[in-house]
Design a protein around this motif. Structure first.
Motif, PDB file in Angstrom:
ATOM      1  N   SER A  33      14.623  16.810  10.877  1.00 13.50           N
ATOM      2  CA  SER A  33      15.145  17.908  11.698  1.00 13.50           C
ATOM      3  C   SER A  33      14.017  18.732  12.284  1.00 13.50           C
ATOM      4  O   SER A  33      14.041  19.100  13.462  1.00 13.50           O
ATOM      5  N   LEU A  34      13.009  19.022  11.462  1.00 12.66           N
ATOM      6  CA  LEU A  34      11.865  19.779  11.947  1.00 12.66           C
ATOM      7  C   LEU A  34      11.114  19.014  13.029  1.00 12.66           C
ATOM      8  O   LEU A  34      10.762  19.561  14.073  1.00 12.66           O
ATOM      9  N   LEU A  35      10.843  17.734  12.778  1.00 15.57           N
ATOM     10  CA  LEU A  35      10.101  16.925  13.743  1.00 15.57           C
ATOM     11  C   LEU A  35      10.871  16.765  15.056  1.00 15.57           C
ATOM     12  O   LEU A  35      10.269  16.650  16.124  1.00 15.57           O
ATOM     13  N   SER A  36      12.189  16.770  14.965  1.00 20.37           N
ATOM     14  CA  SER A  36      13.007  16.576  16.167  1.00 20.37           C
ATOM     15  C   SER A  36      13.254  17.876  16.916  1.00 20.37           C
ATOM     16  O   SER A  36      13.528  17.857  18.115  1.00 20.37           O
ATOM     17  N   PHE A  81      14.625  27.479  10.492  1.00 22.17           N
ATOM     18  CA  PHE A  81      15.634  28.361   9.933  1.00 22.17           C
ATOM     19  C   PHE A  81      15.472  29.792  10.438  1.00 22.17           C
ATOM     20  O   PHE A  81      16.439  30.439  10.808  1.00 22.17           O
ATOM     21  N   THR A  82      14.260  30.310  10.416  1.00 21.15           N
ATOM     22  CA  THR A  82      14.050  31.705  10.787  1.00 21.15           C
ATOM     23  C   THR A  82      14.043  31.901  12.298  1.00 21.15           C
ATOM     24  O   THR A  82      14.401  32.956  12.793  1.00 21.15           O
ATOM     25  N   ARG A  83      13.557  30.903  13.043  1.00 19.98           N
ATOM     26  CA  ARG A  83      13.527  30.922  14.507  1.00 19.98           C
ATOM     27  C   ARG A  83      12.741  32.105  15.077  1.00 19.98           C
ATOM     28  O   ARG A  83      12.996  32.565  16.162  1.00 19.98           O
ATOM     29  N   HIS A  84      11.802  32.599  14.317  1.00 21.00           N
ATOM     30  CA  HIS A  84      10.921  33.625  14.845  1.00 21.00           C
ATOM     31  C   HIS A  84       9.605  33.582  14.069  1.00 21.00           C
ATOM     32  O   HIS A  84       9.532  32.997  12.990  1.00 21.00           O
ATOM     33  N   LEU A  85       8.580  34.196  14.626  1.00 21.65           N
ATOM     34  CA  LEU A  85       7.279  34.228  13.962  1.00 21.65           C
ATOM     35  C   LEU A  85       7.323  35.196  12.788  1.00 21.65           C
ATOM     36  O   LEU A  85       7.642  36.368  12.942  1.00 21.65           O
ATOM     37  N   ASP A  86       7.029  34.692  11.619  1.00 26.10           N
ATOM     38  CA  ASP A  86       6.968  35.520  10.420  1.00 26.10           C
ATOM     39  C   ASP A  86       5.608  36.213  10.397  1.00 26.10           C
ATOM     40  O   ASP A  86       4.593  35.604  10.064  1.00 26.10           O
ATOM     41  N   VAL A  87       5.584  37.493  10.768  1.00 29.73           N
ATOM     42  CA  VAL A  87       4.327  38.229  10.908  1.00 29.73           C
ATOM     43  C   VAL A  87       3.610  38.334   9.565  1.00 29.73           C
ATOM     44  O   VAL A  87       2.383  38.188   9.488  1.00 29.73           O
ATOM     45  N   PHE A  88       4.361  38.581   8.500  1.00 32.66           N
ATOM     46  CA  PHE A  88       3.754  38.685   7.173  1.00 32.66           C
ATOM     47  C   PHE A  88       3.077  37.374   6.798  1.00 32.66           C
ATOM     48  O   PHE A  88       1.929  37.354   6.353  1.00 32.66           O
ATOM     49  N   SER A  89       3.801  36.270   6.995  1.00 33.25           N
ATOM     50  CA  SER A  89       3.246  34.950   6.679  1.00 33.25           C
ATOM     51  C   SER A  89       2.002  34.683   7.518  1.00 33.25           C
ATOM     52  O   SER A  89       1.008  34.153   7.025  1.00 33.25           O
ATOM     53  N   PHE A  90       2.072  35.029   8.786  1.00 35.51           N
ATOM     54  CA  PHE A  90       0.944  34.811   9.691  1.00 35.51           C
ATOM     55  C   PHE A  90      -0.285  35.583   9.205  1.00 35.51           C
ATOM     56  O   PHE A  90      -1.396  35.047   9.186  1.00 35.51           O
TER      57      PHE A  90
END
Length: 245
Positions: free
Chosen positions: A140-143, A24-33
Motif C-alpha cells: 500500500s505504501l509503495l503504491s 495514515f497521517t497524510r501530513h508531515l509530522d513536525v516532531f518526527s522530522f
C-alpha cells in the motif's frame, strides 16, 4: 505480545507505532522530522565520524534522482546495518526513507518504539504474520506514496557467521507487485564491528558499497545477480560459492 491488525480506523484505533507512516497521517509530522534531524546530526557528525569510520563507495545522488521509489537491499549481520545505511544517505532524502524492521524487536517497549518511529521511520514487520498484513501494508505504501525508498534485509535475520545467506522471497513480492526497482548495497565490516550476540559495537571502519539498480524479478534471479556483484567486492562474502551457485 498483543496482536494487532494493520487494517483499522485511522487516527483512532491505529496502534501508536504506525502513526508515523504518511499513508495514515497524510501530513508531515513536525516532531518526527525534528527528532530525525537531531538523530542524523549525531549519526553523521559524531558516531560515524569518531567512533566508527563510515566510508561510502558509489553515489546515491544519481540513483535517487532517477528512481522516486526503490527497494534498497543489503546483507545483514549487525545491528549497525540499518543506521549505517541511513547515515550514508544524504539527509535531504530522509523524508522519503523507511526501514522494514522486525516488530518483535524494534517495537517491544516504549523506548525502542519511539526510536524506531522517529529516528528510523521504521515499518513494523511481524515475522510470525500468517495473514499477509505486513505485505499488504508495504505494498500500500509503495503504491500510494509518490516517493519512497525502503530499506529491506532479504536474508530475514542477522547472519551469525557474517556471510551472506539465501534471500527470502518477500523482496521479490514487493518489487514485482508494485513494480519497484531494487538497489543493491553491500556492507563490508559490519559483522566484525558488531557481531550477533555482542552487547555493542566496537570502533573501527565500515564500508558501504552502492551497487546497481535491478528491475523486479523472481528471488532466485535477484539473489544470483546480487551474489555476482558482491563477489567482485569480497570473494569470501558467501558461505560456499560453489554450493550456492
Amino acid at each position: 505480545m498483543k496482536e494487532w491488525s494493520y487494517e483499522n480506523e485511522q487516527w483512532t484505533k491505529l496502534p501508536g507505532h504506525l502513526k508515523h507512516l504518511p499513508l495514515f497521517t497524510r501530513h508531515l509530522d513536525v516532531f518526527s522530522f525534528f527528532i530525525r534531524q537531531l538523530w542524523s546530526l549525531f549519526l553523521r557528525w559524531i558516531f560515524f565520524q569518531f567512533y566508527i569510520r563510515l566510508k561510502v563507495v558509489g553515489n546515491y545522488h544519481v540513483v535517487f534522482k532517477q528512481y522516486p521509489r526503490l527497494l534498497i537491499i543489503s546483507n545483514h549481520a549487525s545491528h549497525l546495518d540499518a543506521i549505517s545505511i541511513a547515515a550514508s544517505i544524504p539527509t535531504r532524502y530522509w523524508r522519503d526513507l523507511y526501514i522494514a524492521a522486525a516488530k518483535d524487536y524494534f517495537f517491544t517497549n516504549p523506548v525502542f518504539t519511539f526510536f524506531s518511529q522517529h529516528c528510523l521511520g521504521a515499518i513494523p514487520i511481524d515475522r510470525k504474520d500468517r495473514k499477509g498484513e505486513a505485505i499488504s501494508l508495504i505494498l500500500s505504501l509503495l503504491s500510494t506514496l509518490p516517493r519512497m525508498w525502503l530499506i529491506l534485509f532479504p536474508e530475514g535475520t542477522r547472519s551469525q557467521d557474517g556471510k551472506v545467506h539465501d534471500f527470502k522471497r518477500g523482496v521479490s513480492i514487493f518489487a514485482e507487485r508494485s513494480q519497484t526497482p531494487i538497489l543493491f548495497l553491500y556492507l563490508d565490516g559490519n559483522s566484525a564491528l558488531w557481531p550477533k550476540g555482542a552487547a555493542f559495537a566496537k570502533p573501527g571502519k565500515l564500508v558501504i558499497h552502492v551497487g546497481p539498480v535491478k528491475e523486479p524479478a523472481p528471488i532466485d534471479e535477484i539473489f544470483a545477480e546480487y551474489k555476482t556483484w558482491v563477489l567482485t567486492i569480497n570473494q569470501n562474502a558467501f558461505v560456499d560459492s560453489d554450493a550456492m551457485s
